[in-house]
Design a protein around this motif. Sequence first.
Motif, mmCIF file in Angstrom:
data_model
loop_
_atom_site.group_PDB
_atom_site.id
_atom_site.type_symbol
_atom_site.label_atom_id
_atom_site.label_comp_id
_atom_site.label_asym_id
_atom_site.label_seq_id
_atom_site.Cartn_x
_atom_site.Cartn_y
_atom_site.Cartn_z
ATOM 1 N N LEU A 54 -6.667 -19.288 0.755
ATOM 2 C CA LEU A 54 -6.086 -18.681 1.953
ATOM 3 C C LEU A 54 -5.429 -19.724 2.851
ATOM 4 N N LYS A 55 -6.085 -20.885 3.010
ATOM 5 C CA LYS A 55 -5.554 -21.940 3.871
ATOM 6 C C LYS A 55 -4.278 -22.546 3.296
ATOM 7 N N ASN A 56 -4.213 -22.645 1.975
ATOM 8 C CA ASN A 56 -3.116 -23.364 1.337
ATOM 9 C C ASN A 56 -1.980 -22.476 0.860
ATOM 10 N N THR A 57 -2.104 -21.172 1.095
ATOM 11 C CA THR A 57 -1.114 -20.240 0.546
ATOM 12 C C THR A 57 -0.541 -19.358 1.647
ATOM 13 N N PRO A 58 0.555 -19.768 2.259
ATOM 14 C CA PRO A 58 1.173 -18.927 3.284
ATOM 15 C C PRO A 58 1.779 -17.668 2.679
ATOM 16 N N ILE A 59 1.841 -16.619 3.481
ATOM 17 C CA ILE A 59 2.496 -15.388 3.045
ATOM 18 C C ILE A 59 4.006 -15.619 3.079
ATOM 19 N N PRO A 60 4.717 -15.388 1.997
ATOM 20 C CA PRO A 60 6.174 -15.536 2.023
ATOM 21 C C PRO A 60 6.796 -14.663 3.118
ATOM 22 N N TYR A 326 16.994 0.051 8.775
ATOM 23 C CA TYR A 326 15.739 0.569 8.233
ATOM 24 C C TYR A 326 14.674 -0.528 8.211
ATOM 25 N N PHE A 327 15.047 -1.702 7.709
ATOM 26 C CA PHE A 327 14.101 -2.809 7.589
ATOM 27 C C PHE A 327 13.589 -3.256 8.952
ATOM 28 N N ASN A 328 14.470 -3.304 9.956
ATOM 29 C CA ASN A 328 14.053 -3.755 11.284
ATOM 30 C C ASN A 328 12.993 -2.842 11.885
ATOM 31 N N TYR A 329 13.047 -1.555 11.563
ATOM 32 C CA TYR A 329 11.956 -0.662 11.987
ATOM 33 C C TYR A 329 10.718 -0.908 11.134
ATOM 34 N N ARG A 330 10.887 -0.972 9.824
ATOM 35 C CA ARG A 330 9.744 -1.078 8.926
ATOM 36 C C ARG A 330 8.965 -2.379 9.112
ATOM 37 N N LYS A 331 9.644 -3.440 9.574
ATOM 38 C CA LYS A 331 8.897 -4.690 9.743
ATOM 39 C C LYS A 331 7.900 -4.603 10.899
ATOM 40 N N ALA A 336 6.715 -8.346 7.729
ATOM 41 C CA ALA A 336 7.609 -9.197 6.935
ATOM 42 C C ALA A 336 8.816 -9.599 7.771
ATOM 43 N N ALA A 337 9.199 -10.872 7.694
ATOM 44 C CA ALA A 337 10.285 -11.377 8.542
ATOM 45 C C ALA A 337 11.659 -11.105 7.954
ATOM 46 N N ILE A 338 11.752 -11.120 6.627
ATOM 47 C CA ILE A 338 13.036 -10.913 5.962
ATOM 48 C C ILE A 338 12.835 -9.945 4.800
ATOM 49 N N PRO A 339 13.904 -9.306 4.337
ATOM 50 C CA PRO A 339 13.763 -8.398 3.193
ATOM 51 C C PRO A 339 13.386 -9.143 1.916
ATOM 52 N N ARG A 340 12.751 -8.436 1.015
ATOM 53 C CA ARG A 340 12.472 -9.007 -0.298
ATOM 54 C C ARG A 340 13.781 -9.160 -1.057
ATOM 55 N N PRO A 341 13.855 -10.059 -2.041
ATOM 56 C CA PRO A 341 15.078 -10.222 -2.829
ATOM 57 C C PRO A 341 15.518 -8.889 -3.432
ATOM 58 N N ARG A 342 16.819 -8.698 -3.464
ATOM 59 C CA ARG A 342 17.344 -7.417 -3.915
ATOM 60 C C ARG A 342 16.862 -7.068 -5.331
ATOM 61 N N TRP A 343 16.822 -8.058 -6.223
ATOM 62 C CA TRP A 343 16.458 -7.748 -7.602
ATOM 63 C C TRP A 343 15.044 -7.196 -7.715
ATOM 64 N N LYS A 344 14.153 -7.650 -6.840
ATOM 65 C CA LYS A 344 12.790 -7.107 -6.856
ATOM 66 C C LYS A 344 12.783 -5.679 -6.319
ATOM 67 N N ARG A 345 13.587 -5.437 -5.292
ATOM 68 C CA ARG A 345 13.651 -4.081 -4.742
ATOM 69 C C ARG A 345 14.245 -3.106 -5.762
ATOM 70 N N LYS A 624 -0.832 -9.161 10.429
ATOM 71 C CA LYS A 624 -1.505 -8.257 11.359
ATOM 72 C C LYS A 624 -0.812 -6.904 11.462
ATOM 73 N N GLU A 625 0.522 -6.909 11.400
ATOM 74 C CA GLU A 625 1.239 -5.640 11.498
ATOM 75 C C GLU A 625 0.866 -4.704 10.345
ATOM 76 N N ARG A 626 0.849 -5.273 9.153
ATOM 77 C CA ARG A 626 0.511 -4.466 7.984
ATOM 78 C C ARG A 626 -0.968 -4.109 7.988
ATOM 79 N N LEU A 627 -1.792 -4.998 8.464
ATOM 80 C CA LEU A 627 -3.222 -4.735 8.531
ATOM 81 C C LEU A 627 -3.507 -3.570 9.475
ATOM 82 N N ALA A 628 -2.851 -3.559 10.622
ATOM 83 C CA ALA A 628 -3.025 -2.451 11.560
ATOM 84 C C ALA A 628 -2.561 -1.137 10.939
#
Length: 676
Positions: A54-60, A326-331, A336-345, A624-628
């Motif tokens: 947890l300490k060494n792995t930041p959330i992308p 849409y993303f600005n509301y969903r974040k 999440a600060a930025i959208p996921r890469p398009r290919w993953k979406r 925290k946003e997703r946790l809530a």
Amino acid sequence: MKRNLLLLTAFTIACVACNNDSDKINQPDFLAKNIDSTVNPADDFFAYAEGTWLKNTPIPEEESSWGIGNLVQEEIYNRLRKINEDATIKSSTSGVEQKIGDFWYSGMDTLSLEKQGLQPLKADFDEINAIQSTKDLVNVTASFHNKGIDVLFSDYVSQDDKNSEVYAYQMSQGGLGMPNRDYYFNTDARTEGVRKAYNTYLVQTFMQLGNDSGTAVKNAKGVYDLEMRLAKSSRKLADLRDPYKNYNKMDVKALSNLSSNIDWVNYFKNINAKKIDSVIVGQPEFYSTLNREIQSTPIEDWKNYLRFHVVESSAPFLDKKTYANYFNYRKSLSGAAIPRPRWKRVLDAEENAMGEALGQIFVKEYFNEDAKKRYTDLVENIRDAYKDRIRKLAWMSDSTKEKAIHKLDKITKKVGYPDKWKDFSDLKIDRGPFVLNMERSSVWWHNYMMNKLGKPVDRDEWNMTPQTWNAYYNPSNNEIVLPAGIFAVPGMRDPDLDDAFVYGYAGASTIGHEITHGFDDQGRQYDENGNLHDWWAPSDAKQFKERAQKIIQEYNQFNPVDTLHINGDATQGENIADLGGVLLGLDAFKKTETYKNGKKIGGLTPLQKYFLGYSYSWMFQIRKERLANQVMTDVHSPAKERVNGPVVNVPEFYEAFNVKPGNKMYRPDSLRVNIW
């Protein structure tokens, strides 16, 4: 179901097995690198087991959480991408590969997406613009439901809870733009922030549709106020768990009396729902409110409501500007600060559109019969452990024990991938607008669902794809479904996985968990044939509820974020399954040679390695946003509580990590949960 929607991901391969581990006893343990030795496991087992990771792995930046599922998914994403790219360059003009290749092309064709803007939605907007009456409103609602746009309410086809041999048309509350009713009424700062972001999104959408700023604000308010009135008559999360209260069967005449402003016979015709003489309404009070709103809300507000929801549901498949709004509301919900890469979406969209078609190619390349057999055998080991546990219960009568074991014997196991694949030959996929491929896939799924009415129940069907990192128990089929992906371990080979780890990681957190769902607060109310039927002696049912109340009280005390506490009532089924899974995995593990010889594995005792294996399945951190959002909307507890919550009720955990009075993980016997 084991995982929440946040963690529903596609992956697989490094298949786990139950091996003879004597030759690997002295090798360094791969779990050791995650341990934070500065934390006492008797005070916070989750922080101890996963703390260094947890300490060494930041959330992308593009993710709302990060953990074990994501690590494995990274491997599978690359495999799926190769399958798609290979299909794109092949000359095939038909079949599964053509659909996969063209789908990928349309999703990745960003130049065309930017040129198209909202133009692919013109037919939808034309339908809305033509609405002049409430009859028209209902007709357009039917058209949108065919396309997967769930406005006004939700409906679907599934087995009748009280007669699992037949499919039933089911109706439930729905039609909201935010995740659930609480987002319209809760007053904490984080929820108020989500409401603000949602209202901003409403205004932005109407301006994108051509409104000036003043008109956009007015139209946004009309839509929001309408949704708030629908939300007021929507049931809370915990209230949706009672299968009896949410089962209200009535004939079509009674439905028409409940909501007379909707021509249901015409609606059923328009959604291609045939042979309907009765319906099951989950929340009748919602339909009473909807009936009033259809009559009293100005038709222009309804048209604006539909316009917004067309854009909102289509935004992930459109141009950058539409998706950015849409993303600005969903974040505000995800963090999440930025959208996921398009290919993953695009891969995620493909999973929803025709994941089983992709799965047919996937399993040929990355899964085999040997792996399927391993996990089939592991299921039986867990099943045998449950039988022994039921027989030894002091609080259950012999007659109910006999029925419980009979139900357990009849649980069907589905492991790895289906024996029979869905046929997507009628689904049209081309290299045109991405959103229209998604729309046609929604129509395909809608017709697939409606065509079930009046036909025999297909008990061989899978509702997850092989490459899915998830599993589920279906009470109507009395079955557990375990896709290949759920057993994967990132970066690990099968020979490197010992029994202690496997029984914790796969046996407890997945197989034991899903089997226990057949006997949790909801699942226990269904009989061996999958029918909602009270097979319990009254005294046994009373004992179960009293014991379940302890797990409700335990989880009510957890405060994972802000002022929000876990809803112990709403999450009790998953919490019961987590505890049951830990106990069953442990009972089965005790029958293995690895446990019996008691030799340390990489410096860990077999018991320690077992509990660390279980913890590894919930190695996640979350914004925290997703946790809530999870605490407010999900029947699953957060990852940390899914680890610490169950183990404090297991005596062997105290033995493994020397937990004593005074330690934070210690619970006196009187407070420990003891159900199964």
